[in-house]
Design a protein around this motif. Structure first.
Motif, PDB file in Angstrom:
ATOM      1  N   GLU A  26       0.832  -1.206   0.000  1.00 26.76           N
ATOM      2  CA  GLU A  26       0.000   0.000   0.000  1.00 26.76           C
ATOM      3  C   GLU A  26       0.867   1.257   0.000  1.00 26.76           C
ATOM      4  OE1 GLU A  26      -2.576  -0.362   3.396  1.00 26.76           O
ATOM      5  OE2 GLU A  26      -3.780  -1.937   2.460  1.00 26.76           O
TER       6      GLU A  26
ATOM      7  N   GLN B 123       3.968   1.517  -1.095  1.00 27.01           N
ATOM      8  CA  GLN B 123       4.650   1.632  -2.387  1.00 27.01           C
ATOM      9  C   GLN B 123       3.697   2.184  -3.447  1.00 27.01           C
ATOM     10  OE1 GLN B 123       6.122  -2.415  -2.698  1.00 27.01           O
ATOM     11  NE2 GLN B 123       8.203  -1.758  -2.155  1.00 27.01           N
ATOM     12  N   ASN B 124       2.437   1.768  -3.397  1.00 26.36           N
ATOM     13  CA  ASN B 124       1.441   2.277  -4.330  1.00 26.36           C
ATOM     14  C   ASN B 124       1.216   3.774  -4.099  1.00 26.36           C
ATOM     15  OD1 ASN B 124      -0.525   2.015  -6.420  1.00 26.36           O
ATOM     16  ND2 ASN B 124      -2.116   2.101  -4.843  1.00 26.36           N
TER      17      ASN B 124
ATOM     18  N   GLN C  37       3.359   5.845  -2.800  1.00 25.31           N
ATOM     19  CA  GLN C  37       4.579   6.521  -3.242  1.00 25.31           C
ATOM     20  C   GLN C  37       4.569   6.713  -4.755  1.00 25.31           C
ATOM     21  OE1 GLN C  37       8.195   4.240  -2.898  1.00 25.31           O
ATOM     22  NE2 GLN C  37       9.462   6.075  -2.775  1.00 25.31           N
ATOM     23  N   GLN C  38       4.191   5.680  -5.469  1.00 21.30           N
ATOM     24  CA  GLN C  38       4.169   5.748  -6.932  1.00 21.30           C
ATOM     25  C   GLN C  38       3.160   6.791  -7.410  1.00 21.30           C
ATOM     26  OE1 GLN C  38       2.872   2.138  -8.842  1.00 21.30           O
ATOM     27  NE2 GLN C  38       3.817   2.699 -10.784  1.00 21.30           N
ATOM     28  N   LEU C  39       1.967   6.787  -6.827  1.00 18.76           N
ATOM     29  CA  LEU C  39       0.941   7.750  -7.236  1.00 18.76           C
ATOM     30  C   LEU C  39       1.363   9.173  -6.910  1.00 18.76           C
ATOM     31  CD1 LEU C  39      -2.298   5.834  -6.197  1.00 18.76           C
ATOM     32  CD2 LEU C  39      -1.458   6.269  -8.523  1.00 18.76           C
TER      33      LEU C  39
ATOM     34  N   GLN D 209       4.403  10.266  -6.591  1.00 16.86           N
ATOM     35  CA  GLN D 209       5.506  10.626  -7.486  1.00 16.86           C
ATOM     36  C   GLN D 209       4.973  11.057  -8.850  1.00 16.86           C
ATOM     37  OE1 GLN D 209       8.982  10.697  -6.613  1.00 16.86           O
ATOM     38  NE2 GLN D 209       8.794  12.009  -8.429  1.00 16.86           N
ATOM     39  N   GLN D 210       3.962  10.337  -9.346  1.00 23.08           N
ATOM     40  CA  GLN D 210       3.355  10.718 -10.619  1.00 23.08           C
ATOM     41  C   GLN D 210       2.739  12.111 -10.532  1.00 23.08           C
ATOM     42  OE1 GLN D 210       0.607   7.523 -11.410  1.00 23.08           O
ATOM     43  NE2 GLN D 210       2.208   6.135 -12.118  1.00 23.08           N
TER      44      GLN D 210
ATOM     45  N   ASP E 204       5.553  14.632 -10.433  1.00 24.30           N
ATOM     46  CA  ASP E 204       6.162  14.752 -11.765  1.00 24.30           C
ATOM     47  C   ASP E 204       5.296  15.567 -12.718  1.00 24.30           C
ATOM     48  OD1 ASP E 204       8.290  13.231 -10.878  1.00 24.30           O
ATOM     49  OD2 ASP E 204       7.612  11.374 -11.858  1.00 24.30           O
TER      50      ASP E 204
END
Length: 136
Positions: A101, A103-104, A106-108, A110-111, A114
């Motif tokens: 959860e 990591q998900n 973090q990825q969202l 980061q997107q 960005d």
């Protein structure tokens, strides 16, 4: 005669704070200690061991409910190690789920970061993504 420790000394010996020790007493994880005539708590060596056990279990992220189960197993010489392992493996599965959860998230995030132009314009892609969409 066994040595009895005040709450401050028990805290030092176990790695906990006095506040947490009182909390664990109130939650039933630790038996109420003896008290002096002045009302000061006095902990015996068995209670200090329990406090250290609780501290180690909390360091591993076990919940109070799980710690209660682990304490009961620890104090039961007739326990079956497979039950302890099952508790540990369930906790490992919970940790793995939480990591996924995070990591998900973090990825969202980061997107979103960005997609931010980070300039002087008032438009913010991050805020736009977080805002609820208006119904047409």
């Amino acid at each position: 005669m066994a040595t009895l420790l005040t709450i401050g000394d028990a805290a030092k010996a176990s790695g906990l704070t006095a506040k947490m020790i009182r909390h664990y007493e109130q939650s039933g994880l630790l038996q109420k200690p003896a008290r002096t005539d002045a009302g000061y708590r006095l902990y015996n060596s068995q209670q200090v061991q329990q406090l250290s056990f609780i501290h180690q279990a909390r360091q591993l992220g076990f919940s109070l409910h799980e710690i209660q189960s682990l304490l009961q197993l620890w104090q039961n010489p007739q326990r079956e190690s497979r039950v302890v392992k099952q508790l540990a493996e369930q906790h490992l599965a919970d940790i793995a789920r939480k990591i996924a959860e995070l990591q998900n998230m973090q990825q969202l995030l980061q997107q979103l970061a960005d997609s931010c132009s980070a300039d002087s314009s008032p438009h913010c892609a991050i805020l736009a993504a977080l805002a609820p969409q208006a119904a047409d």
